[in-house]
Structures are given as structure tokens and as C-alpha cells.
Design an enzyme around this catalytic site. Structure first.
Site, mmCIF file in Angstrom:
data_model
loop_
_atom_site.group_PDB
_atom_site.id
_atom_site.type_symbol
_atom_site.label_atom_id
_atom_site.label_comp_id
_atom_site.label_asym_id
_atom_site.label_seq_id
_atom_site.Cartn_x
_atom_site.Cartn_y
_atom_site.Cartn_z
ATOM 1 N N LYS A 102 78.836 49.883 -0.534
ATOM 2 C CA LYS A 102 79.768 49.977 0.605
ATOM 3 C C LYS A 102 79.290 49.091 1.762
ATOM 4 O O LYS A 102 80.084 48.415 2.416
ATOM 5 C CB LYS A 102 79.900 51.433 1.077
ATOM 6 C CG LYS A 102 80.772 52.281 0.177
ATOM 7 C CD LYS A 102 82.231 51.842 0.262
ATOM 8 C CE LYS A 102 83.139 52.670 -0.611
ATOM 9 N NZ LYS A 102 84.487 52.080 -0.758
ATOM 10 N N GLY A 148 94.681 57.458 -6.255
ATOM 11 C CA GLY A 148 93.502 58.286 -6.006
ATOM 12 C C GLY A 148 93.792 59.398 -5.018
ATOM 13 O O GLY A 148 94.931 59.557 -4.547
ATOM 14 N N PHE A 149 92.759 60.142 -4.689
ATOM 15 C CA PHE A 149 92.906 61.298 -3.782
ATOM 16 C C PHE A 149 93.435 60.855 -2.413
ATOM 17 O O PHE A 149 94.529 61.237 -1.989
ATOM 18 C CB PHE A 149 91.539 62.006 -3.679
ATOM 19 C CG PHE A 149 91.385 62.935 -2.524
ATOM 20 C CD1 PHE A 149 92.384 63.854 -2.186
ATOM 21 C CD2 PHE A 149 90.219 62.917 -1.747
ATOM 22 C CE1 PHE A 149 92.222 64.726 -1.105
ATOM 23 C CE2 PHE A 149 90.052 63.781 -0.677
ATOM 24 C CZ PHE A 149 91.058 64.674 -0.349
ATOM 25 N N ILE A 150 92.665 60.013 -1.717
ATOM 26 C CA ILE A 150 93.083 59.614 -0.367
ATOM 27 C C ILE A 150 94.330 58.721 -0.451
ATOM 28 O O ILE A 150 95.273 58.875 0.331
ATOM 29 C CB ILE A 150 91.926 58.888 0.359
ATOM 30 C CG1 ILE A 150 90.724 59.835 0.524
ATOM 31 C CG2 ILE A 150 92.392 58.365 1.731
ATOM 32 C CD1 ILE A 150 89.464 59.189 1.080
ATOM 33 N N TYR A 169 75.527 53.518 -4.295
ATOM 34 C CA TYR A 169 76.905 53.605 -3.784
ATOM 35 C C TYR A 169 76.955 53.128 -2.341
ATOM 36 O O TYR A 169 77.791 52.300 -1.954
ATOM 37 C CB TYR A 169 77.412 55.054 -3.886
ATOM 38 C CG TYR A 169 78.685 55.321 -3.120
ATOM 39 C CD1 TYR A 169 79.889 54.718 -3.488
ATOM 40 C CD2 TYR A 169 78.696 56.174 -2.001
ATOM 41 C CE1 TYR A 169 81.063 54.957 -2.778
ATOM 42 C CE2 TYR A 169 79.859 56.420 -1.298
ATOM 43 C CZ TYR A 169 81.038 55.814 -1.681
ATOM 44 O OH TYR A 169 82.202 56.044 -0.975
HETATM 45 N N1 LIG Z 1 86.707 61.048 -0.665
HETATM 46 C C1 LIG Z 1 85.729 60.872 0.227
HETATM 47 O O1 LIG Z 1 85.113 61.833 0.725
HETATM 48 C C2 LIG Z 1 85.339 59.489 0.691
HETATM 49 C C3 LIG Z 1 84.356 59.359 1.676
HETATM 50 C C4 LIG Z 1 83.984 58.085 2.094
HETATM 51 C C5 LIG Z 1 84.603 56.968 1.570
HETATM 52 N N2 LIG Z 1 85.551 57.122 0.600
HETATM 53 C C6 LIG Z 1 86.178 55.917 0.054
HETATM 54 O O2 LIG Z 1 87.585 56.044 0.137
HETATM 55 C C7 LIG Z 1 88.208 55.396 -0.968
HETATM 56 C C8 LIG Z 1 89.129 56.357 -1.712
HETATM 57 O O3 LIG Z 1 88.342 57.465 -2.158
HETATM 58 P P1 LIG Z 1 88.948 58.658 -3.009
HETATM 59 O O4 LIG Z 1 88.118 59.844 -2.744
HETATM 60 O O5 LIG Z 1 90.422 58.716 -2.823
HETATM 61 O O6 LIG Z 1 88.604 58.150 -4.489
HETATM 62 P P2 LIG Z 1 89.497 58.126 -5.822
HETATM 63 O O7 LIG Z 1 88.555 57.828 -6.933
HETATM 64 O O8 LIG Z 1 90.327 59.358 -5.905
HETATM 65 O O9 LIG Z 1 90.461 56.882 -5.583
HETATM 66 C C9 LIG Z 1 90.106 55.554 -5.868
HETATM 67 C C10 LIG Z 1 91.184 54.960 -6.769
HETATM 68 O O10 LIG Z 1 90.881 53.577 -6.972
HETATM 69 C C11 LIG Z 1 91.238 53.234 -8.307
HETATM 70 N N3 LIG Z 1 90.472 52.049 -8.696
HETATM 71 C C12 LIG Z 1 89.131 51.955 -8.844
HETATM 72 N N4 LIG Z 1 88.790 50.709 -9.194
HETATM 73 C C13 LIG Z 1 89.942 49.978 -9.262
HETATM 74 C C14 LIG Z 1 90.229 48.614 -9.555
HETATM 75 N N5 LIG Z 1 89.277 47.750 -9.878
HETATM 76 N N6 LIG Z 1 91.521 48.214 -9.511
HETATM 77 C C15 LIG Z 1 92.503 49.077 -9.190
HETATM 78 N N7 LIG Z 1 92.287 50.384 -8.900
HETATM 79 C C16 LIG Z 1 91.017 50.833 -8.943
HETATM 80 C C17 LIG Z 1 90.877 54.467 -9.121
HETATM 81 O O11 LIG Z 1 91.573 54.527 -10.349
HETATM 82 C C18 LIG Z 1 91.244 55.596 -8.154
HETATM 83 O O12 LIG Z 1 92.536 56.103 -8.419
HETATM 84 C C19 LIG Z 1 87.067 54.844 -1.826
HETATM 85 O O13 LIG Z 1 86.843 53.514 -1.455
HETATM 86 C C20 LIG Z 1 85.883 55.705 -1.421
HETATM 87 O O14 LIG Z 1 84.659 55.059 -1.629
HETATM 88 C C21 LIG Z 1 85.933 58.350 0.150
#
Ligand SMILES: NC(=O)c1ccc[n+]([C@@H]2O[C@H](COP(=O)([O-])OP(=O)(O)OC[C@H]3O[C@@H](n4cnc5c(N)ncnc54)[C@H](O)[C@@H]3O)[C@@H](O)[C@H]2O)c1
Length: 323
Positions: free
Chosen positions: A165, A17-19, A161
Site C-alpha cells: 500500500k 468487493g465489500f467497499i 500488505y
Molecule cells: N476493508 C477494510 O477494512 C480496508 C481497510 C483499509 C484499506 N482497504 C482497501 O480498500 C479496498 C477495498 O477493500 P475491500 O475490503 O472492499 O476488499 P474486497 O476484497 O472486498 O474488494 C476488492 C475487490 O477487488 C477485486 N480485485 C482484486 N484484484 C483485481 C484486479 N487485478 N482486477 C480487477 N479486480 C480486482 C476483487 O475481486 C474484490 O472484489 C482495497 O484496496 C483495500 O486494500 C480496505
């Protein structure tokens, strides 16, 4: 938790994913033994996730497994073989609007998957579990007149959502108590940067501006504590060290940015920018604003990127990637 200079085996869930892909890159460079899992969920472009993962590989070697946390049998078996010291749990389905359209997805992917992972981690002797939570757990309770402190969250959330969380945070605490592993809950505030998730406001605006389309904005009075990705990965890295027990930290920039400030900063790159305000979107909080005092005092967390600097890097990436 780790001592400085100690490098151990770390599992990153959601690492495509992104982060997760940025974090993988960062921790591989620090010399950790990194394993990544991801299911390549199609919430957004699977091609982008695969490209992100490839980009992460440029920093050095790590193991990757395509694995869904909802497959509990395979997960448990795999955990017993692997024996990780630390788990950083980023995998989830993110995003507020989709959670209103399909709330059950969030019960499965954000709660059930987290519980599967917590049990597997506890049973296999993991010593530190880091959970990616969100500023959305503050709801509208604070963040308008003052910055949100960790203790301000009381479960008064305004979207499925955020409810997922908040619920997942609670499961993390239960399993930390049951198995005795250290727990760090990190509440991220709107993260952006190269490879930013395409469902978020900044990439949606940039893509429209690249096509010379007008921006329709939801709420003139809204503000977000936009946090540049490198500040987030630094905060996660810092959270791996320090004292034991159960801790919750905000990771934000500490500076709320209004929609007008954001669009002014974008106009610097897209001088033709035209915008119009429309009605408010359901489930969105009005403002987010992180009090980062606790992360700063305990972890030494100090965000470095201004919105102008972060946007410059994000626009440069987007114009090259989506060209
Ligand atoms: N990006 C933001 O601004 C932000 C802000 C607050 C919290 N978050 C949290 O940070 C985390 C990462 O966010 P992100 O923006 O990188 O999201 P993202 O969607 O880019 O990354 C999440 C990854 O998790 C994988 N995934 C989902 N369900 C899965 C499962 N059951 N088994 C295996 N892999 C699975 C997805 O394929 C994806 O690649 C998430 O938990 C999100 O809720 C993000």
C-alpha cells in the site's frame, strides 16, 4: 475535481468487493454515470462478491465489466474507448496474514495492477484518481499514545500488505506528477458493516458466535479504529469535490475500540459469548487510531456511527445472510 451538482463518468475498480459494492450503490443514487470493473478474485467467496454486486444493482443502473487490471493490453484498449473523468481505485488483494504467506501476490495485485491502472488513466486523460490506501501504512510508529496524522506515515511498515500500500501510494504520486491528474489518497481504517469481508475479525467473531463457539483473541491490548461502511462511502463521496492537486486523508471513526469493548458490544447480541486471549499475531499493528481533523476540515467528513450501532446492523445482516 468536481463542482457540487456536477455528475460525470466514474470508474470504480473492485466494485464487486465489500467497499466497492456499497460505494457503487451510493454513487448511483447520487446520479453519477458509474462503470464498475472486478475480476472476482477468489481471495474470498466469489459467491459473496456476486451477491454484493447484485445488491448494488438494486440502487439503479450501472455498467459492469469483468476485467483484470493485470491484463494491461485489454485495460489500455478499454480505457481509450471509455474516457472516464474520475477513477476510484479500490481493487486489491487485502489482508495482512495472507500477505505474509504469499507476498508476491501483493506485488502483482496491489502494486503492478495499480501501476497498470495509473498509466491507462493518465494516457486516456482522466482528471482525478482516488486511491484506497490503508491505516496499515502507519505501522507501529503512532496510534498508541496519540491518533495518527497523515504526515506521521514514514514507510516504517510491519507487513507486506502495508509495504504494498505504501509503495502504491508512492506510484500514485509519481503518475499524478507525470500526467498532471488530481490525486486523492484515502487511508481507510478497519471497515465493517453488512457484506463485510469474511477474513476480518468482526465477521469471523460473529460467525463463531452464531455457531456458539468460543472466541480466541490475539492480543488483549490491541485496539482498532473500526469504521462503519456508510461513513467510509460518505468520505469517498466528499473527496470527489473540492480543490485540485494532491491530497492524502485518513478516513476512520476517530475512536479506537479495544478488543474488550468490541467483545462487550458483541455480547449484547450473543450473551453466551466466551473468550480467551492467546499470543500476538505476526504482522498486526498494536493499535490504530485515526486523526480525522484534516478530512473533517477540508472535506466536511463527520463519521456518524458508533461501534454499537454499526455492530447492530452488521449482526442483523450476518444472521440473515449466513442463516
Ligand atoms: N476493508 C477494510 O477494512 C480496508 C481497510 C483499509 C484499506 N482497504 C482497501 O480498500 C479496498 C477495498 O477493500 P475491500 O475490503 O472492499 O476488499 P474486497 O476484497 O472486498 O474488494 C476488492 C475487490 O477487488 C477485486 N480485485 C482484486 N484484484 C483485481 C484486479 N487485478 N482486477 C480487477 N479486480 C480486482 C476483487 O475481486 C474484490 O472484489 C482495497 O484496496 C483495500 O486494500 C480496505
Amino acid at each position: 475535481m468536481l463542482g457540487r451538482g456536477e455528475t460525470v463518468s466514474i470508474l470504480i475498480t473492485g466494485g464487486a468487493g465489500f467497499i466497492g459494492s456499497h460505494l457503487t450503490k451510493r454513487l448511483v443514487k447520487e446520479g453519477f454515470d458509474i462503470t464498475v470493473i472486478d475480476s472476482f478474485h477468489n481471495y474470498y467467496s466469489v459467491k459473496q462478491k456476486k451477491d454484493q454486486l447484485e445488491e448494488a444493482k438494486s440502487s439503479g443502473a450501472f455498467e459492469f465489466y469483468e476485467l483484470d487490471l493485470l491484463d494491461e493490453g485489454r485495460l489500455n484498449k478499454w480505457f481509450q474507448e471509455k474516457r472516464f473523468k474520475t477513477v476510484i481505485h479500490l481493487a486489491a488483494i487485502p489482508g495482512v496474514p495472507a500477505s505474509i504467506a504469499d507476498p508476491h501476490l501483493y506485488i502483482d495485485y496491489d502494486i503492478k495492477a495499480t501501476v497498470n491502472l495509473l498509466r491507462a488513466a493518465g494516457e486516456s486523460g482522466v482528471s482525478h484518481f482516488v486511491f484506497a490506501s490503508s491505516s496499515s501504512v502507519y505501522g507501529n510508529a503512532s496510534g498508541i499514545a496519540k491518533a495518527s496524522k497523515e504526515e506521521d506515515a514514514a514507510g516504517s511498515v510491519v507487513s507486506p500488505y502495508a509495504a504494498a500500500k505504501w509503495g502504491a501510494e508512492s506510484f500514485c504520486k509519481a503518475y499524478s506528477s507525470l500526467y498532471g491528474f488530481d490525486l486523492t489518497v484515502l487511508r481507510f481504517f478497519t471497515v465493517y458493516g453488512p457484506w463485510v469481508r469474511p477474513d476480518m475479525a468482526i465477521p469471523i467473531f460473529i460467525n463463531k458466535l452464531m455457531r456458539k463457539e468460543k472466541l480466541y483473541l490475539f492480543n488483549e491490548h490491541s485496539a482498532r479504529d473500526y469504521t462503519y461502511i456508510d461513513d467510509i462511502t460518505e468520505g469517498i463521496f466528499l473527496s470527489l469535490f473540492g480543490h485540485r492537486g494532491e491530497r492524502t486523508y485518513n478516513l476512520g471513526s476517530g475512536t479506537p475500540v479495544t478488543l474488550n469493548t468490541l467483545t462487550d458490544a458483541l455480547a449484547h447480541h450473543f450473551p453466551h459469548l466466551e473468550k480467551e486471549y492467546t499470543s500476538r499475531r505476526k504482522g498486526d499493528v498494536e493499535r490504530t487510531w485515526a486523526d480525522i481533523g484534516k478530512a473533517s476540515a477540508d472535506l466536511g467528513y463527520k463519521p456518524k456511527f458508533s461501534i454499537q450501532e454499526g455492530l447492530e446492523r452488521t449482526v442483523a445482516w450476518a444472521t440473515a445472510y449466513f442463516h
